[in-house]
Design a protein around this motif. Structure first.
Motif, PDB file in Angstrom:
ATOM      1  N   LEU A   1     -67.029 -80.364  41.220  1.00 31.47           N
ATOM      2  CA  LEU A   1     -66.542 -79.768  39.976  1.00 31.47           C
ATOM      3  C   LEU A   1     -67.370 -78.530  39.629  1.00 31.47           C
ATOM      4  O   LEU A   1     -68.596 -78.554  39.728  1.00 31.47           O
ATOM      5  CB  LEU A   1     -66.618 -80.787  38.838  1.00 31.47           C
ATOM      6  N   PRO A   2     -66.729 -77.469  39.168  1.00 29.09           N
ATOM      7  CA  PRO A   2     -67.446 -76.217  38.859  1.00 29.09           C
ATOM      8  C   PRO A   2     -68.129 -76.248  37.489  1.00 29.09           C
ATOM      9  O   PRO A   2     -67.973 -75.326  36.682  1.00 29.09           O
ATOM     10  CB  PRO A   2     -66.321 -75.180  38.907  1.00 29.09           C
ATOM     11  N   ILE A   3     -68.894 -77.303  37.238  1.00 34.05           N
ATOM     12  CA  ILE A   3     -69.539 -77.438  35.937  1.00 34.05           C
ATOM     13  C   ILE A   3     -70.556 -76.328  35.715  1.00 34.05           C
ATOM     14  O   ILE A   3     -70.670 -75.781  34.612  1.00 34.05           O
ATOM     15  CB  ILE A   3     -70.208 -78.816  35.818  1.00 34.05           C
ATOM     16  N   ASP A   4     -71.295 -75.962  36.790  1.00 36.97           N
ATOM     17  CA  ASP A   4     -72.298 -74.916  36.626  1.00 36.97           C
ATOM     18  C   ASP A   4     -71.664 -73.574  36.285  1.00 36.97           C
ATOM     19  O   ASP A   4     -72.217 -72.782  35.514  1.00 36.97           O
ATOM     20  CB  ASP A   4     -73.173 -74.807  37.869  1.00 36.97           C
ATOM     21  N   SER A   5     -70.468 -73.313  36.826  1.00 34.51           N
ATOM     22  CA  SER A   5     -69.782 -72.055  36.513  1.00 34.51           C
ATOM     23  C   SER A   5     -69.409 -71.986  35.032  1.00 34.51           C
ATOM     24  O   SER A   5     -69.448 -70.914  34.416  1.00 34.51           O
ATOM     25  CB  SER A   5     -68.517 -71.914  37.363  1.00 34.51           C
ATOM     26  N   ILE A   6     -69.058 -73.129  34.480  1.00 33.82           N
ATOM     27  CA  ILE A   6     -68.703 -73.178  33.054  1.00 33.82           C
ATOM     28  C   ILE A   6     -69.944 -73.008  32.185  1.00 33.82           C
ATOM     29  O   ILE A   6     -69.956 -72.214  31.236  1.00 33.82           O
ATOM     30  CB  ILE A   6     -68.002 -74.514  32.731  1.00 33.82           C
ATOM     31  N   LEU A   7     -70.994 -73.726  32.529  1.00 35.35           N
ATOM     32  CA  LEU A   7     -72.182 -73.715  31.691  1.00 35.35           C
ATOM     33  C   LEU A   7     -72.962 -72.415  31.767  1.00 35.35           C
ATOM     34  O   LEU A   7     -73.734 -72.090  30.845  1.00 35.35           O
ATOM     35  CB  LEU A   7     -73.090 -74.893  32.062  1.00 35.35           C
ATOM     36  N   THR A   8     -72.784 -71.659  32.857  1.00 37.84           N
ATOM     37  CA  THR A   8     -73.462 -70.365  32.976  1.00 37.84           C
ATOM     38  C   THR A   8     -72.568 -69.194  32.601  1.00 37.84           C
ATOM     39  O   THR A   8     -72.972 -68.038  32.754  1.00 37.84           O
ATOM     40  CB  THR A   8     -73.968 -70.174  34.413  1.00 37.84           C
ATOM     41  N   HIS A   9     -71.393 -69.482  32.130  1.00 40.92           N
ATOM     42  CA  HIS A   9     -70.499 -68.409  31.679  1.00 40.92           C
ATOM     43  C   HIS A   9     -71.133 -67.671  30.509  1.00 40.92           C
ATOM     44  O   HIS A   9     -71.976 -68.224  29.780  1.00 40.92           O
ATOM     45  CB  HIS A   9     -69.148 -69.005  31.279  1.00 40.92           C
ATOM     46  N   LYS A  10     -70.732 -66.436  30.296  1.00 41.89           N
ATOM     47  CA  LYS A  10     -71.358 -65.640  29.234  1.00 41.89           C
ATOM     48  C   LYS A  10     -71.056 -66.156  27.833  1.00 41.89           C
ATOM     49  O   LYS A  10     -71.678 -65.714  26.869  1.00 41.89           O
ATOM     50  CB  LYS A  10     -70.934 -64.170  29.353  1.00 41.89           C
ATOM     51  N   LEU A  11     -70.129 -67.116  27.718  1.00 42.95           N
ATOM     52  CA  LEU A  11     -69.946 -67.767  26.417  1.00 42.95           C
ATOM     53  C   LEU A  11     -71.119 -68.696  26.079  1.00 42.95           C
ATOM     54  O   LEU A  11     -71.231 -69.172  24.941  1.00 42.95           O
ATOM     55  CB  LEU A  11     -68.645 -68.571  26.404  1.00 42.95           C
ATOM     56  N   SER A  12     -71.972 -68.950  27.048  1.00 39.82           N
ATOM     57  CA  SER A  12     -73.231 -69.675  26.871  1.00 39.82           C
ATOM     58  C   SER A  12     -73.098 -70.997  26.111  1.00 39.82           C
ATOM     59  O   SER A  12     -73.719 -71.192  25.067  1.00 39.82           O
ATOM     60  CB  SER A  12     -74.254 -68.785  26.151  1.00 39.82           C
ATOM     61  N   PRO A  13     -72.309 -71.938  26.625  1.00 40.33           N
ATOM     62  CA  PRO A  13     -72.168 -73.226  25.917  1.00 40.33           C
ATOM     63  C   PRO A  13     -73.496 -73.979  25.757  1.00 40.33           C
ATOM     64  O   PRO A  13     -73.676 -74.711  24.792  1.00 40.33           O
ATOM     65  CB  PRO A  13     -71.192 -74.003  26.788  1.00 40.33           C
ATOM     66  N   LEU A  14     -74.451 -73.779  26.686  1.00 37.65           N
ATOM     67  CA  LEU A  14     -75.720 -74.486  26.566  1.00 37.65           C
ATOM     68  C   LEU A  14     -76.528 -74.036  25.352  1.00 37.65           C
ATOM     69  O   LEU A  14     -77.385 -74.776  24.861  1.00 37.65           O
ATOM     70  CB  LEU A  14     -76.554 -74.289  27.834  1.00 37.65           C
TER      71      LEU A  14
END
Length: 638
Positions: free
Chosen positions: A463-476
């Protein structure tokens, strides 16, 4: 068959030596009723005196001083004769008599009077449509006993009386349904309208009324009233729920994140309750008698609802009842402000049929979240919070199904990322952040069980979880720091990301302005609906199918992980990225994971450590998962 009247008022019915036949009595009462229009009211007033007998002066069955045999005979005779003379009753001329009849309390009388009274009620309803609503309302009013009778319900005599009354009431309702086919539809709004006033009603009164509502749902005409009755019970549960203030449940400490609350909060509850008289340690923590009163009422009603669902399961009709409950949940509980316990009715229903109801509930929540209707953003945020909490806490859900739901959330979040060019904005992208937080929250609970199964580990790592969490929307940087902290710690231990250097662990320990902005003033991001239920009896029924954080074995709680060797064959490298092997991906849906579904039941090691946060200061503390949220952390009113 004749009726012999032997009392000092026998002149009204005949002389003491007379034996009047049933037909003679009917003709006599017809004459009495007809005479009122010509001004002759003497016999009519005497009839009113019989029906309006002074109960306080003469005693009643509830005080163990029943009506005398003479008066019982008069009532039985009067009601039977009036049943044959209903066509002579006029709403204007005989309004006082009708009011007395419709106002009679069956709990005050014995079986003979009750049977004669109900015969009259049914005759009135069948004679004219104008009496149907009044007859139905009279029966509904007898769902509950007078307050003076409540204390007797704890004894065998009171229980027997309850059965005598309610069996007759429901039998009469079924007879009315046969005679007046539309009566069940007219009954439903009357039942809802007559619900007890929760503030003043006793727990016993509310419970008995709910039992009657559910008895109607299970009756021969239940299909006509099912939706209304179940919705009415859910609404009542929610009303009770909302009467319980958060201060009656949670001991708020703003220095602690939600991951630090579950076990500590229960310990605090236990201390407070023991200091308050030795009550059950799992009972709701409370600061006021009012909160305790509503909690006890809610707990009792939920138990009645749980038992009804069990009977539906035994009767083979749980699925249809569940669908009606699901509709009510969507309309009320899902959109409710600060719902604390009412939602556990859905959870319990799912435990009774995990394969149908359990999966149906999760898929409904997922459907709401991914619907892409931006006008329903609060509902969608609430739905994904429910989904995350449900997937994390429901012991009866298979690990493979949790993986399927997780993939659906990840796919939606990835599609959202691919369509966005903007920068971090908690307000504009709150649905996205809700989805990201749901993914991390589920993995906090389920990462170990997923990584313990090679096929599911392959799916998870693909699953591309890292791609989501490192997106510039910065969910972390936006999601709740305590969730991010525990997630990253477990992800690191499980080697979830092939490019771990993307994540600077210490950057996400502190609550930022962005995370405080997420979800608005009411912090919808902190709403986890299926946190442990603190209601005394309900909790004992939910507990066997519930995942507590103490049962979860985090990935960082074991010896060195051999993840790289275990999944080497499950991945291939393509263009520098690690993806799932096609063969394993193709066969994933056919893999039987039943042998692995009990893994959570065996997990009993409490996690080692995590971090608290307050005003930019990080402190090491034992790591604990979120339980009951603070008063300011429930979803905004929808």
């Amino acid at each position: 068959m004749g009726v012999e009247i032997m009392n000092e008022e026998a002149i009204f019915y005949g002389t003491a030596d007379d034996v009047l036949s049933d037909l003679d009595l009917i003709y006599h009462f017809r004459n009495v009723l007809s005479a009122v229009s010509s001004g002759d009211r003497e016999d009519y007033e005497e009839l009113l005196g019989v029906v309006n007998f002074d109960r306080k002066k003469n005693g009643n069955i509830m005080d163990n001083k029943p009506f005398g045999p003479d008066h019982v005979a008069q009532l039985v005779t009067s009601f039977k004769a009036l049943s044959g003379a209903v066509s002579y009753i006029d709403t204007v001329q005989h309004g006082t008599l009708l009011a007395a009849i419709f106002g009679m309390n069956m709990w005050s009388h014995g079986p003979d009077v009750m049977d004669a009274l109900l015969e009259l009620i049914i005759s009135l309803a069948a004679s004219s449509g104008k009496y149907v609503d009044a007859c139905l309302e009279m029966l509904v009013c007898n769902f509950t006993p007078p307050d003076s009778f409540i204390h007797l319900l704890k004894h065998s005599r009171g229980i027997a009386k309850k059965h005598q009354v309610l069996s007759r009431v429901h039998s009469a309702l079924q007879d009315l349904a046969d005679l007046v086919p539309l009566s069940p539809m007219r009954l439903s709004p009357l039942v809802i309208h007559r619900k007890p006033f929760l503030v003043n009603a006793t727990k016993e009164t509310i419970v008995i009324y709910v039992e009657n509502m559910l008895r109607l749902e299970g009756s021969v005409f239940g299909e006509l009233v099912r939706s209304t009755m179940l919705s009415g019970v859910v609404d009542l549960l929610l009303d009770l729920d909302l009467e319980i203030g958060w201060d009656d449940i949670v001991h708020d400490d703003s220095s602690k994140g939600i991951f630090d609350m579950e076990l500590e909060e229960i310990d605090k509850c236990r201390d407070d309750v023991l200091n308050d008289g030795g009550a059950h340690p799992r009972e709701v923590c409370r600061k006021s008698s009012g909160g305790n009163s509503f909690a006890e009422k809610l707990d009792s009603v939920m138990v009645v609802m749980f038992e009804h669902l069990e009977s539906c399961k035994a009767g083979g009709r749980l699925t249809e009842v569940f669908e009606a409950l699901l509709q009510s949940f969507q309309k009320t509980v899902l959109t409710a402000y600060k719902s604390k316990f009412a939602q556990f009715v859905m959870f319990y229903a799912c435990t009774l049929d995990p394969e149908t109801c359990g999966l149906r509930f999760a898929m409904m929540l997922a459907d709401i979240f991914v619907c892409n209707d931006n006008s329903q953003h609060f509902v969608r945020m609430s739905a994904v919070a429910y989904l995350a909490s449900y997937l994390s806490r429901a012991k009866f859900l298979s690990t493979s199904f949790v993986a399927t739901m997780l993939k659906r959330l990840v796919d939606w979040c990835l599609d959202y990322c691919n369509m966005q060019e903007g920068e971090v904005n908690p307000e504009a992208h709150r649905i996205f952040y809700s989805g990201c937080q749901a993914i991390m929250y589920v993995l906090c609970f389920r990462m170990r069980s997923l990584t313990d199964v090679p096929q599911l580990r392959a799916l998870l790592f693909g699953l591309p979880i890292d791609s989501i969490l490192t997106h510039k929307l910065s969910p972390l940087k936006v999601c709740l720091p305590s969730v991010v902290t525990v997630f990253l710690r477990q992800a690191k231990a499980a080697h979830l990301f092939t490019t771990a250097e993307k994540f600077s662990f210490d950057d996400y320990l502190l609550e930022s302005e962005l995370s405080r902005a997420f979800g608005g003033i009411e912090r919808l991001d902190m709403f986890f609906p299926f946190d442990p239920c603190l209601l005394k009896i309900s909790d004992s029924m939910i507990r066997p199918n519930f995942v507590y954080w103490s049962m979860v074995r985090p990935c960082d709680d074991d010896e060195e992980d051999n993840s790289d060797d275990e999944i080497a064959e499950a991945f291939v490298e393509t263009n520098g990225e690690c993806i799932m092997n096609d063969e394993i991906s193709k066969n994933f849906g056919d893999f039987d994971l039943d042998d692995f579904d009990s893994a959570l039941n065996k997990m009993s090691i409490t996690p080692k450590d995590s971090f608290n946060h307050r005003l930019g200061i990080a402190l090491k503390q034992p790591m604990r998962m979120p339980s009951r949220i603070r008063p300011s952390t429930s979803p905004e009113s929808l």
